[in-house]
Motif scaffolding. Structure first.
Motif, short mmCIF file in Angstrom:
data_model
loop_
_atom_site.label_atom_id
_atom_site.label_comp_id
_atom_site.label_asym_id
_atom_site.label_seq_id
_atom_site.Cartn_x
_atom_site.Cartn_y
_atom_site.Cartn_z
N SER A 96 0.83 -1.21 0.00
CA SER A 96 0.00 0.00 0.00
C SER A 96 0.87 1.26 0.00
N LEU A 97 1.97 1.24 0.72
CA LEU A 97 2.88 2.38 0.72
C LEU A 97 3.52 2.58 -0.65
N ILE A 98 3.94 1.49 -1.26
CA ILE A 98 4.55 1.57 -2.60
C ILE A 98 3.52 2.06 -3.60
N SER A 99 2.28 1.60 -3.49
CA SER A 99 1.23 2.04 -4.41
C SER A 99 0.99 3.54 -4.32
N LEU A 100 1.10 4.09 -3.12
CA LEU A 100 0.95 5.53 -2.96
C LEU A 100 2.12 6.30 -3.58
N ILE A 101 3.29 5.70 -3.53
CA ILE A 101 4.49 6.37 -4.05
C ILE A 101 4.59 6.24 -5.57
N LEU A 102 3.95 5.23 -6.15
CA LEU A 102 4.09 4.98 -7.58
C LEU A 102 3.61 6.13 -8.45
N GLN A 103 2.52 6.75 -8.09
CA GLN A 103 1.98 7.83 -8.92
C GLN A 103 2.95 9.01 -9.06
N PRO A 104 3.50 9.54 -7.96
CA PRO A 104 4.46 10.63 -8.13
C PRO A 104 5.76 10.19 -8.82
N LEU A 105 6.12 8.92 -8.69
CA LEU A 105 7.34 8.44 -9.32
C LEU A 105 7.20 8.24 -10.82
N LEU A 106 6.01 8.45 -11.34
CA LEU A 106 5.79 8.30 -12.78
C LEU A 106 6.61 9.31 -13.58
N PHE A 107 7.10 10.36 -12.92
CA PHE A 107 7.90 11.36 -13.62
C PHE A 107 9.15 10.75 -14.24
N ILE A 108 9.58 9.60 -13.74
CA ILE A 108 10.82 9.01 -14.23
C ILE A 108 10.68 8.55 -15.68
N ILE A 109 9.49 8.18 -16.12
CA ILE A 109 9.29 7.70 -17.49
C ILE A 109 9.55 8.82 -18.51
N PRO A 110 8.88 9.99 -18.40
CA PRO A 110 9.21 11.05 -19.38
C PRO A 110 10.63 11.58 -19.21
N PHE A 111 11.13 11.59 -17.98
CA PHE A 111 12.51 12.05 -17.76
C PHE A 111 13.49 11.13 -18.47
N ALA A 112 13.31 9.83 -18.33
CA ALA A 112 14.21 8.87 -18.99
C ALA A 112 14.03 8.93 -20.51
N TYR A 126 5.35 -1.61 -10.63
CA TYR A 126 3.92 -1.36 -10.84
C TYR A 126 3.17 -2.68 -10.98
N ARG A 127 3.70 -3.59 -11.79
CA ARG A 127 3.01 -4.86 -12.02
C ARG A 127 3.01 -5.74 -10.76
N ILE A 128 4.10 -5.78 -10.04
CA ILE A 128 4.15 -6.58 -8.81
C ILE A 128 3.13 -6.08 -7.80
N SER A 129 3.08 -4.76 -7.62
CA SER A 129 2.11 -4.23 -6.64
C SER A 129 0.67 -4.42 -7.13
N LYS A 130 0.45 -4.33 -8.43
CA LYS A 130 -0.90 -4.54 -8.95
C LYS A 130 -1.32 -6.00 -8.78
N TYR A 131 -0.42 -6.93 -9.06
CA TYR A 131 -0.74 -8.34 -8.86
C TYR A 131 -1.04 -8.64 -7.40
N TYR A 132 -0.26 -8.06 -6.51
CA TYR A 132 -0.49 -8.31 -5.09
C TYR A 132 -1.85 -7.77 -4.65
N ARG A 133 -2.22 -6.57 -5.15
CA ARG A 133 -3.54 -6.02 -4.81
C ARG A 133 -4.66 -6.89 -5.36
N GLU A 134 -4.46 -7.43 -6.57
CA GLU A 134 -5.48 -8.33 -7.14
C GLU A 134 -5.60 -9.61 -6.31
N ILE A 135 -4.49 -10.14 -5.85
CA ILE A 135 -4.51 -11.33 -5.01
C ILE A 135 -5.24 -11.04 -3.71
N GLN A 136 -4.98 -9.87 -3.11
CA GLN A 136 -5.68 -9.50 -1.88
C GLN A 136 -7.19 -9.40 -2.13
N ARG A 137 -7.57 -8.80 -3.24
CA ARG A 137 -8.99 -8.66 -3.56
C ARG A 137 -9.64 -10.03 -3.75
#
Length: 129
Positions: free
Chosen positions: A36-52, A107-118
């Motif tokens: 859940s903490l990583i999921s909250l951090i993922l959105q602001p870290l999206l800046f790395i894609i256009p930067f790279a 992103y995919r690891i955290s999404k899979y884990y959230r799906e498993i929890q659901r």
């Protein structure tokens, strides 16, 4: 090494640490907190894609407009400098690609884990009925 490459290096190292943290086995309560903490951090870290991507475009542009040192008129020091710049460009391209790939993996690891929890919650509700 320029500042943008130092920043990108630290981001790649942090992403690698987060990916390792997500894949290590841990108790369920701790794992859900981490995800859940990583999921909250993922959105602001999206800046790395256009930067790279911008840095990759910069590498491409510099590669297209680089002076070639292939003839007999080049000295040994000029040839070494040319080869060193090529190696740096390759290293920086690998950094950019690694940053994007690690972000996607996290992103995919955290999404899979959230799906498993659901799915576990749905299964628990069906068992309780």
């Amino acid at each position: 090494m320029a500042l943008q490459w130092v920043i990108l290096t630290y981001v790649v190292a942090a992403e690698a640490a987060v990916a390792i943290l997500l894949t290590l086995p841990s108790p369920k309560a701790l794992k859900s907190t981490i995800v859940s903490l990583i999921s909250l951090i993922l959105q602001p870290l999206l800046f790395i894609i256009p930067f790279a991507a911008f840095q990759l475009l910069d590498i491409y542009w510099k590669n297209e407009h680089r002076l070639m040192c292939t003839g007999e008129i080049c000295t040994a020091s000029e040839r070494d400098r040319y080869e060193k710049s090529i190696y740096k460009a390759q290293r920086n391209a690998v950094l950019c690609i690694a940053a994007c790939l690690l972000y996607w993996c996290i992103y995919r690891i955290s999404k899979y884990y959230r799906e498993i929890q659901r799915m576990e919650e749905v299964e628990k509700r069906f068992k309780d009925e």
